[in-house]
Design a protein around this motif. Structure first.
Motif, PDB file in Angstrom:
ATOM      1  N   GLN A  30       0.833  -1.204   0.000  1.00  0.00           N
ATOM      2  CA  GLN A  30       0.000   0.000   0.000  1.00  0.00           C
ATOM      3  C   GLN A  30       0.870   1.256   0.000  1.00  0.00           C
ATOM      4  O   GLN A  30       0.560   2.234  -0.685  1.00  0.00           O
ATOM      5  CB  GLN A  30      -0.940   0.000   1.203  1.00  0.00           C
ATOM      6  CG  GLN A  30      -2.041  -1.023   1.099  1.00  0.00           C
ATOM      7  CD  GLN A  30      -2.859  -1.144   2.376  1.00  0.00           C
ATOM      8  OE1 GLN A  30      -2.591  -0.498   3.386  1.00  0.00           O
ATOM      9  NE2 GLN A  30      -3.876  -2.000   2.342  1.00  0.00           N
ATOM     10  N   GLN A  31       1.969   1.223   0.754  1.00  0.00           N
ATOM     11  CA  GLN A  31       2.883   2.360   0.776  1.00  0.00           C
ATOM     12  C   GLN A  31       3.544   2.551  -0.584  1.00  0.00           C
ATOM     13  O   GLN A  31       3.674   3.678  -1.056  1.00  0.00           O
ATOM     14  CB  GLN A  31       3.947   2.176   1.863  1.00  0.00           C
ATOM     15  CG  GLN A  31       3.418   2.357   3.268  1.00  0.00           C
ATOM     16  CD  GLN A  31       4.518   2.162   4.292  1.00  0.00           C
ATOM     17  OE1 GLN A  31       5.205   1.145   4.309  1.00  0.00           O
ATOM     18  NE2 GLN A  31       4.685   3.155   5.153  1.00  0.00           N
ATOM     19  N   GLU A  33       2.348   1.746  -3.483  1.00  0.00           N
ATOM     20  CA  GLU A  33       1.334   2.304  -4.378  1.00  0.00           C
ATOM     21  C   GLU A  33       1.149   3.796  -4.111  1.00  0.00           C
ATOM     22  O   GLU A  33       1.099   4.607  -5.046  1.00  0.00           O
ATOM     23  CB  GLU A  33       0.011   1.564  -4.200  1.00  0.00           C
ATOM     24  CG  GLU A  33      -1.064   2.036  -5.145  1.00  0.00           C
ATOM     25  CD  GLU A  33      -2.348   1.230  -5.036  1.00  0.00           C
ATOM     26  OE1 GLU A  33      -3.408   1.793  -5.357  1.00  0.00           O
ATOM     27  OE2 GLU A  33      -2.308   0.043  -4.636  1.00  0.00           O
ATOM     28  N   TYR A  34       1.056   4.173  -2.848  1.00  0.00           N
ATOM     29  CA  TYR A  34       0.883   5.583  -2.495  1.00  0.00           C
ATOM     30  C   TYR A  34       2.088   6.406  -2.937  1.00  0.00           C
ATOM     31  O   TYR A  34       1.944   7.458  -3.561  1.00  0.00           O
ATOM     32  CB  TYR A  34       0.653   5.731  -0.991  1.00  0.00           C
ATOM     33  CG  TYR A  34       0.649   7.171  -0.550  1.00  0.00           C
ATOM     34  CD1 TYR A  34      -0.440   8.002  -0.832  1.00  0.00           C
ATOM     35  CD2 TYR A  34       1.747   7.707   0.112  1.00  0.00           C
ATOM     36  CE1 TYR A  34      -0.428   9.334  -0.446  1.00  0.00           C
ATOM     37  CE2 TYR A  34       1.758   9.041   0.504  1.00  0.00           C
ATOM     38  CZ  TYR A  34       0.662   9.845   0.224  1.00  0.00           C
ATOM     39  OH  TYR A  34       0.680  11.171   0.597  1.00  0.00           O
ATOM     40  N   GLY A  61       2.234   6.952  -6.535  1.00  0.00           N
ATOM     41  CA  GLY A  61       1.185   7.869  -6.933  1.00  0.00           C
ATOM     42  C   GLY A  61       1.521   9.332  -6.710  1.00  0.00           C
ATOM     43  O   GLY A  61       0.948  10.211  -7.337  1.00  0.00           O
ATOM     44  N   GLY A 102      -0.101   2.678  -8.691  1.00  0.00           N
ATOM     45  CA  GLY A 102      -0.003   4.009  -8.093  1.00  0.00           C
ATOM     46  C   GLY A 102       0.293   5.072  -9.134  1.00  0.00           C
ATOM     47  O   GLY A 102      -0.346   6.127  -9.162  1.00  0.00           O
ATOM     48  N   SER A 106      -2.524   8.088 -10.566  1.00  0.00           N
ATOM     49  CA  SER A 106      -2.245   9.526 -10.581  1.00  0.00           C
ATOM     50  C   SER A 106      -2.274  10.075 -12.003  1.00  0.00           C
ATOM     51  O   SER A 106      -2.733  11.199 -12.235  1.00  0.00           O
ATOM     52  CB  SER A 106      -0.897   9.826  -9.932  1.00  0.00           C
ATOM     53  OG  SER A 106      -1.019   9.708  -8.534  1.00  0.00           O
TER      54      SER A 106
END
Length: 91
Positions: free
Chosen positions: A9-10, A12-13, A16, A53, A57
């Motif tokens: 998740q990190q 991907e963030y 992004g 990610g 964006s």
């Protein structure tokens, strides 16, 4: 390398927000070389997280550019035309 769901998740963030891979690795406390290798390995969950990610964006940016192009922004019109050409080249 094995990643936890939180690490994915990190990744991907961070992708992004266009954070550099070397900075991601520092935050994740892993070797940058390992992360680079994994984001280029299509069988790695890190590849999916990283590219998802970035793509998410990019969708937001393209949508904003289209909104601006529709109201006549010359730069947005040019960027939208380029995006369309890139899209057609990738078909």
């Amino acid at each position: 390398m094995m990643y936890t769901e939180e690490q994915l998740q990190q990744i991907e963030y961070f992708a992004g927000i266009y954070l550099k891979v070397s900075d991601m690795a520092v935050i994740l406390e892993i070797k940058a070389e390992d992360l680079r290798q994994d984001i280029h390995d299509e069988s790695s969950p890190a590849y999916v997280a990283y590219h998802k990610g970035k793509a998410t964006s990019m969708v937001q940016l393209h949508a904003q550019e289209m909104t601006l192009a529709k109201v006549g922004s010359p730069l947005a019109l040019e960027n939208a035309r380029k995006n369309l050409m890139d899209m057609e080249d990738d078909e």
